[in-house]
Write a protein that holds these residues in place. Structure first.
Motif, mmCIF file in Angstrom:
data_model
loop_
_atom_site.group_PDB
_atom_site.id
_atom_site.type_symbol
_atom_site.label_atom_id
_atom_site.label_comp_id
_atom_site.label_asym_id
_atom_site.label_seq_id
_atom_site.Cartn_x
_atom_site.Cartn_y
_atom_site.Cartn_z
ATOM 1 N N GLU A 134 20.529 61.694 87.666
ATOM 2 C CA GLU A 134 21.171 60.528 87.168
ATOM 3 C C GLU A 134 21.738 59.229 87.948
ATOM 4 O OE1 GLU A 134 22.782 58.627 83.910
ATOM 5 O OE2 GLU A 134 22.065 60.386 83.688
ATOM 6 N N LYS A 137 18.485 57.381 88.485
ATOM 7 C CA LYS A 137 18.330 56.466 87.377
ATOM 8 C C LYS A 137 19.188 55.186 87.188
ATOM 9 C CE LYS A 137 18.038 58.538 83.445
ATOM 10 N NZ LYS A 137 18.436 59.381 82.422
ATOM 11 N N ARG A 138 20.430 55.551 87.750
ATOM 12 C CA ARG A 138 21.564 54.496 87.527
ATOM 13 C C ARG A 138 21.334 53.346 88.602
ATOM 14 N NH1 ARG A 138 26.037 56.912 89.223
ATOM 15 N NH2 ARG A 138 25.978 58.293 87.420
ATOM 16 N N GLU A 140 18.170 52.458 89.934
ATOM 17 C CA GLU A 140 17.305 51.766 89.286
ATOM 18 C C GLU A 140 17.525 50.877 88.219
ATOM 19 O OE1 GLU A 140 14.162 54.493 88.190
ATOM 20 O OE2 GLU A 140 13.523 55.217 90.346
ATOM 21 N N GLN A 141 18.340 51.221 87.464
ATOM 22 C CA GLN A 141 19.070 50.370 86.370
ATOM 23 C C GLN A 141 19.601 49.179 86.602
ATOM 24 O OE1 GLN A 141 20.978 52.917 83.619
ATOM 25 N NE2 GLN A 141 19.174 53.604 82.563
ATOM 26 N N ASN A 142 20.519 49.258 87.737
ATOM 27 C CA ASN A 142 21.221 48.256 88.232
ATOM 28 C C ASN A 142 20.142 47.374 89.078
ATOM 29 O OD1 ASN A 142 23.608 49.208 87.207
ATOM 30 N ND2 ASN A 142 24.294 50.243 89.115
ATOM 31 N N GLU A 144 17.058 46.674 88.201
ATOM 32 C CA GLU A 144 16.442 46.168 87.182
ATOM 33 C C GLU A 144 17.195 44.969 86.632
ATOM 34 O OE1 GLU A 144 13.158 44.813 85.002
ATOM 35 O OE2 GLU A 144 13.166 46.413 86.900
ATOM 36 N N ILE A 145 18.640 45.080 86.361
ATOM 37 C CA ILE A 145 19.384 44.437 86.062
ATOM 38 C C ILE A 145 19.620 43.045 86.867
ATOM 39 C CG2 ILE A 145 21.928 43.870 85.248
ATOM 40 C CD1 ILE A 145 21.819 46.847 84.018
#
Length: 154
Positions: A134, A137-138, A140-142, A144-145
């Motif tokens: 988790e 994943k968080r 990687e999302q940040n 990407e944003i």
């Protein structure tokens, strides 16, 4: 580098991946003459280190400080237990926290401050595998944003 920290000598990079850091404490460490010379030369490994409270004193175990090359007979065991210098209230608080389930006391980084070796110790709770996934994943999302916002602002 956090506020008040001097020259960082060693860092435990796996700590934030394997543990959730609840609270941090700055502690002095009792070293011999050849050990402090090795620490100043950044010949220290924190990877498997941990601390325990025994007889009302904090002891750092499993931290490898390489023998000083010119130390000769004054070198000591590289992985010996070393005493941590903390206030009594801090030791009592840490001891009560360690008695709860799943808590551990680990070294996060070693740095030199005003000529003295200091250890930033963390009171930590172990992460489960799904927590680690988790967190990744968080991140990687940040990332990407941030990448999308950078491209959008052009």
């Amino acid at each position: 580098m956090a506020k008040g920290q001097g020259n960082v000598v060693a860092q435990n990079r796996k700590a934030s991946h394997d543990y959730e850091i609840v609270e941090t404490f700055e502690a002095g460490i009792v070293l011999t003459g050849t050990e402090i010379k090795s620490v100043r030369a950044a010949r220290i490994n924190l990877k498997d280190g941990f601390a325990r409270i025994r007889n009302g004193e904090a002891w750092l175990s499993n931290v490898h400080i390489s023998p000083y090359d010119e130390g000769n007979i004054y070198n000591v065991d590289p992985v010996r237990a070393r005493k941590l210098l903390l206030h009594r209230k801090q030791i009592d608080k840490i001891d009560s926290e360690l008695s709860t389930n799943g808590m551990t006391f680990i070294p996060l980084r070693v740095y030199l401050k005003d000529g003295y070796a200091k250890v930033l110790m963390g009171l930590a709770k172990g992460k489960k595998n799904y927590d680690k996934r988790e967190t990744i994943k968080r991140k990687e999302q940040n990332r990407e944003i941030a990448r999308q916002l950078k491209n959008y602002n052009r």
